[in-house]
Design an enzyme around this catalytic site. Structure first.
Site, short mmCIF file in Angstrom:
data_model
loop_
_atom_site.label_atom_id
_atom_site.label_comp_id
_atom_site.label_asym_id
_atom_site.label_seq_id
_atom_site.Cartn_x
_atom_site.Cartn_y
_atom_site.Cartn_z
N THR A 102 48.88 53.96 37.86
CA THR A 102 48.13 53.99 36.67
C THR A 102 47.70 55.45 36.53
OG1 THR A 102 47.16 51.80 37.17
CG2 THR A 102 45.76 53.19 35.58
N LYS A 177 47.39 49.37 30.38
CA LYS A 177 46.75 49.29 31.78
C LYS A 177 45.32 49.75 31.56
CE LYS A 177 45.91 48.76 35.96
NZ LYS A 177 46.34 49.43 37.10
#
Lengths: 292, 292
Positions: A102, A177
């Site tokens: 991420t 995300k």
């Protein structure tokens, strides 16, 4: 390129809680693995399973047809891809690069541009589902990149997850995300505050969870992390400091888009408070400590 | 007392979206219904089904063995129970009173005391699950009162819900419902902010929902109200003004306990903003309007 265990060498860089499980699934599926991690001992199980160790990300890239990365921070992503001894400089033309960390959408775009300039194919593909999802190969994988590249690497993603979607061009996986983490941040606030009220009002929080865990308040996190908050079990599935990293990226991106997200800002502030009081390496359920 | 369709007359006061469905299930189960509602037309379907109309809550109470209330605000609850022509003054000794309105815990305690003084049995039993849960008799019902009284009225609650729990003495049902609403408030913030980010970052919010609706961000509200936020469908399942009422009670109670709940406070402020701009009669998904 057609990906198969017979013809494809897979590099895996970043063997934390998530990366170890994900790489393990690829190894079990028969892929030849080439690995690097900052702390070598975390590669032990994979090396015993036949994976080959390399001393730098560049060496992994030079020995692989597909390189997957699952590191910690955007600075690590930048270093591993764009640094000296990095992936971009060492991968053979035609290789596929998949960053599952991420990280920042804008960095994903920069990596995609640098990769394209060298004839490499790059995708950003962060995941949701946590350590349990990684262990059970049930991750949700959110992908940014080209349709053609997505189609090529799909067989590898299928081994690690089960809800796998191309969300747009480079950076779209990271943006998706961020949406996920913004929802998680609000849900964590929700669980911590609901259970704090339960405790302070003299109710039995475990009984309260049984009542509220099936109706409109129901969430993956209420039923998954609520019991850990009640029990004071702060063992990390997902580290507080990693979540703060994600919220920092999301808030910065949101500001750049002119979006004011007060719930996210509130959650980030409380997480920074508990991290400052020593909970940085706890799991995200440690948010409840902010309400003591 | 043993409750059965043959021997028990049930009073039902408050026939809004929820009350109509709940009373309808009791009628279908064979119970003789005695009803009152501020707007008489909302009783039409039940009256056609054989329910008997009364002009005041007191008249309902005088004709019933069990009285169930599902009204709007704590002031309505107070009026219906403690006002002139109210339930407490008119119910026969030994009657059972069940307030299923989401209301103030302290008011539930006051009603329980007034009821006990007259030889009446009272429980607070607010619900979660919304209009859909009421329609499908799948409500979660959170009860405060004595174990003996809970056991007596259980057959009626079983007809309206499926996760039915005694959480403690008088007021404990309301406190549990506050926990539920605090979690709902945080989850609504979460959904609205995640989808706002999705839209502003240029993603397709419907595709984002497909990615994030299965992992750690998953919640009843993300998957139930997220699509309505995206579609701009603000038809009410649960009114904004009722939710503001609930959050106001929760925040007041939390303050009295010395609990600071910044997520709840943030959600309440945003809801008050959209209510002030005309969304008071919208469904709670209208929170997304605060981010336009």
């Amino acid at each position: 390129m057609t990906i198969s265990p017979e013809s494809t060498r897979v590099g895996f860089i970043g063997l934390g809680i998530m990366g170890q499980s994900m790489a393990g699934h690829l190894q079990k599926a028969g892929y030849e693995l080439h690995v690097y991690n900052r702390t070598r001992s975390k590669a032990d199980a994979l090396l015993q399973g036949g994976a080959q160790w390399h001393d730098t990300p560049g060496e992994v890239a030079a020995s692989s047809d597909v390189v997957i990365t699952m590191v910690g921070y955007p600075a690590d992503v930048e270093d591993v891809y764009l640094g000296s001894d990095g992936i971009i400089d060492n991968a053979a033309a035609g290789s596929y690069l998949i960053d599952m960390t991420t990280s920042e959408p804008s960095l994903a775009v920069r990596i995609a541009e640098a990769a394209a300039a060298k004839g490499l194919h790059s995708l950003d593909a962060p995941v949701s589902g946590g350590d349990v999802g990684a262990k059970n190969a049930k991750l949700s994988i959110m992908v940014g990149g080209s349709e053609a590249d997505f189609a090529v690497v799909r067989p590898l993603l299928d081994i690690m997850g089960e809800n796998i979607r191309l969300q747009g061009g480079p950076g779209a996986g990271q943006h998706t995300k961020m949406c996920n983490q913004i929802v998680v941040a609000g849900n964590m606030l929700a669980v911590a505050e609901g259970l704090t009220y339960a405790r302070k009002s003299g109710l039995d929080p475990e009984e309260v969870l049984k009542s509220i865990g099936t109706g409109a308040a129901q969430s993956f996190l209420l039923n998954g992390l609520g019991p850990k908050m009640i029990a004071g079990d702060f063992a990390p599935g997902f580290f507080v400091h990693h979540f703060i990293k994600d919220m920092t990226i999301a808030l910065k991106e949101a500001e750049a888009m002119g979006a004011e997200l007060p719930g996210l800002r509130t959650a980030k502030g409380l997480y920074e408070k508990v991290a400052g009081e020593g909970a940085s390496e706890d799991g995200t359920q440690a948010l409840i400590k902010a309400y003591d």
